[in-house]
Design an enzyme around this catalytic site. Sequence first.
Site, PDB file in Angstrom:
ATOM      1  N   LYS A  64      75.533  52.967   5.353  1.00 46.69           N
ATOM      2  CA  LYS A  64      74.392  53.913   5.783  1.00 46.69           C
ATOM      3  C   LYS A  64      73.648  54.376   4.540  1.00 46.69           C
ATOM      4  O   LYS A  64      73.797  54.211   3.330  1.00 46.69           O
ATOM      5  CB  LYS A  64      75.119  54.937   6.728  1.00 46.69           C
ATOM      6  CG  LYS A  64      75.645  54.342   7.804  1.00 46.69           C
ATOM      7  CD  LYS A  64      74.829  53.813   8.916  1.00 46.69           C
ATOM      8  CE  LYS A  64      75.462  53.643  10.169  1.00 46.69           C
ATOM      9  NZ  LYS A  64      76.637  52.894  10.221  1.00 46.69           N
ATOM     10  N   GLN A  65      72.681  55.045   5.036  1.00 47.89           N
ATOM     11  CA  GLN A  65      71.598  55.508   4.167  1.00 47.89           C
ATOM     12  C   GLN A  65      72.444  56.641   3.007  1.00 47.89           C
ATOM     13  O   GLN A  65      72.163  56.767   1.659  1.00 47.89           O
ATOM     14  CB  GLN A  65      70.368  56.267   4.528  1.00 47.89           C
ATOM     15  CG  GLN A  65      69.388  55.482   5.311  1.00 47.89           C
ATOM     16  CD  GLN A  65      69.971  54.964   6.563  1.00 47.89           C
ATOM     17  OE1 GLN A  65      70.977  55.208   7.124  1.00 47.89           O
ATOM     18  NE2 GLN A  65      68.989  54.622   7.285  1.00 47.89           N
TER      19      GLN A  65
END
Length: 772
Positions: A576-577
């Site tokens: 994920k980010q």
Amino acid sequence: MMKKRALDLTIIFLSLPITLPIMAVTSLLLLVIQGRPIFFRQQRIGKDLRPFNLIKFRTMHTGKGDDMQRVTPIGRILRKLSIDELPEILNILKGEMSIVGPRPLPVEYRPFFSSQEQQRHKVLPGLTGLAQVCGRNQFSWRDKFQKDIEYLENRSLWLDVKLIFKTFFAIFNFSNVNADKGKTMERLSDRLYLIGAGGHAKVVYEAAIESGKEIAGFYDDNTNLHNTHLYGHKVRPLSEIPKGALVILAIGSAEVRKKLSTRYSRFGVVRHPKSWISRSAKVGPGTVIFAGAKIQAKTKLGEHCIVNTNSSIDHDCVIENFVHAAPGTTLCGNVHIGAESLIGVGSSIVPGVKVAKNSVIGAGSTVVNDLNSEGCLWIGTPSKKKKEYSMKSEALNIPMAMPDITSEEEQAVLEVVQSKRLALGPKIKEFEELFAKYTNRKHAIAVSSGTAGLHLALMALGVGAGDEVLVPSYTFVASVNCILYVGAVPVFVDINKDDYCIDVSDAESKISEKTKAIVSVDVFGHPAPLDKLENLCNEHNLFLVDDSCEALGAKLHNRKVGNYGDVASFAFYPNKQITTGEGGMIVTDNDEVARKCRMLMNQGRDTMSQWLEHAVLGYNYRMSEVQAALGVVQMKRLDEILAKRERAAAWYNEAFKDSPWLKTQTIKSGVEMSWFVFVVTLNEGLNRDEVIKKLQERNIVARAYFTPIHTQPYLKDYPTKGEDQLPNTLNIGERTMALPFFGDMTKEQCEYVASELNQVLASIAITPKIAA
């Protein structure tokens, strides 16, 4: 410890008849001569790395500029006599300092201590110390820290007494404790971190030392070299290089230097004092110039170049990035060398010649004509093309995803581990507060995963057996599973063909009397049509739960994802980010929903109940302190992380813009994308599985993204609706494919993946057909 404190207080009170008049007179003089402020305050690093506000007499003009030029005339006198330090008595009285100990350094230096140097913070910082009485600014940082460690290992009251007497003796005899007080040391953050521990690193090190640079150490990703020693420095892994460090890539290979250059933001320049560089020449960051090298007028040297021993570069030459000029090379005037080229030992290039990038010119060769073919070996006099070669090795073995972790995150995790507070501690609260502020929500509740967040959100909203929840099938399985967990029925909704997000019209057509909520999904970081979904939910009195697990940082009409709907859930898996390893976050403005989520995720404990009292059946969906420590640093770096992912996506989009075999995800008007993965849609008729297999044969990993959930085998055991009306979902679900994607990808890696994919597609396609 108590005896040391007693010694400090005794000496301070006994010296007050002397120090107080001196401080009063000094304050008056500074007020008259310099004006306000009289005191200088700065955050410094205290014991156990805790910051405190150090106070001294101000000895500089306010503003920016060279420190030595800003020192005032009276400031020089105060520094010479060490009177500027007297207000630190207040820090000692407050228990923030001791009379004797390592000198406290600015908090911005905190990331730049090695693990051994960190030991100096096990004791209170001091007004004076072993390093101060032995030479103060005459020492390098490394020597200073060694003295600090020596004091730490041998500290005693008797040693403190001796150091105090030595300090007074040095002051009144104006010895070296004060002689260089006006001299400002190089900033700790400007020590050079040498990446590489091979033969080239040795010559770079010696050139740097000769030029007066201080070396922080050697760093290499070769585990066989770790904990070996080079010039007295232990070779350490690259992960120990702090964020913001001043780096030199001490590696001969241009390919490797180029790959590593994307990881760091600050690069030094090493220039041997026996080299000569024209004042009108320009030298790019990261470049190393060795003894005997000559750089003539108006020459431009790019970034991360190597100009080796006794090389000569004449006037008006242009040397692009990552060029290596081997010993004894001669470049006449107006020569242009393309990036990543290697100019062999003793070779010569006549005036005005242009050399294409990735060229290798053999030792002793003479170049008399332009070399226009990239990636070729040229040898002889005059030089002739010997062979072409591939520069693909740096792009091989690209992982599917990679978290963006720096030494800052590692240090934060280490501090939590050392604190021994591993659960339900202050880091979770800090993480939640940062997240709530970022998403502009009243509440943020840290949980063990994004899946847990979605589950708790539906429970807190009262969704349960007999209810229907609208959800897209083109999503990750958690979006649907959370509905099944609470006993509700998933009603599958189709998606848009361009942005892959939920089709609002189809959603509206599938609302029934049993519909209680909509779970929207921000697919691949593209916000769902959340404004329209909010209106739809308000019109039909439905709850809106946004699955924002893939979209931290995305915006729709300048409003951040997570700020729409009743509740939103984010996820922090390593792809994920931002990441906390595993973890998630629930955000909401509803006080009661937040209370229920906190209760349910903590084994059913009410917020006001005792530890062994459980108000409802709950779950262990808690996040740990270690995870939260990671999250705090990642949130503070979020803008940087998102920018790097945006850059990689832009490289991919540029590489695919003319491809006749595929299309990329459409970004709708008003959307600011937050790139989770990079997905392409293959033309109809192309076999995605065959494409993935052929890419694997080329050492490129790719995955089918997403397989529609309504086609998953396990769902046959659960009631669902709407699966027979999903034409776009089925069409897109057969053709979308995720490529390697992470923030630290290089442009060359993105272009390499794109090139290989286009070659694969061209080899299996019959007629180009633009993707629908």
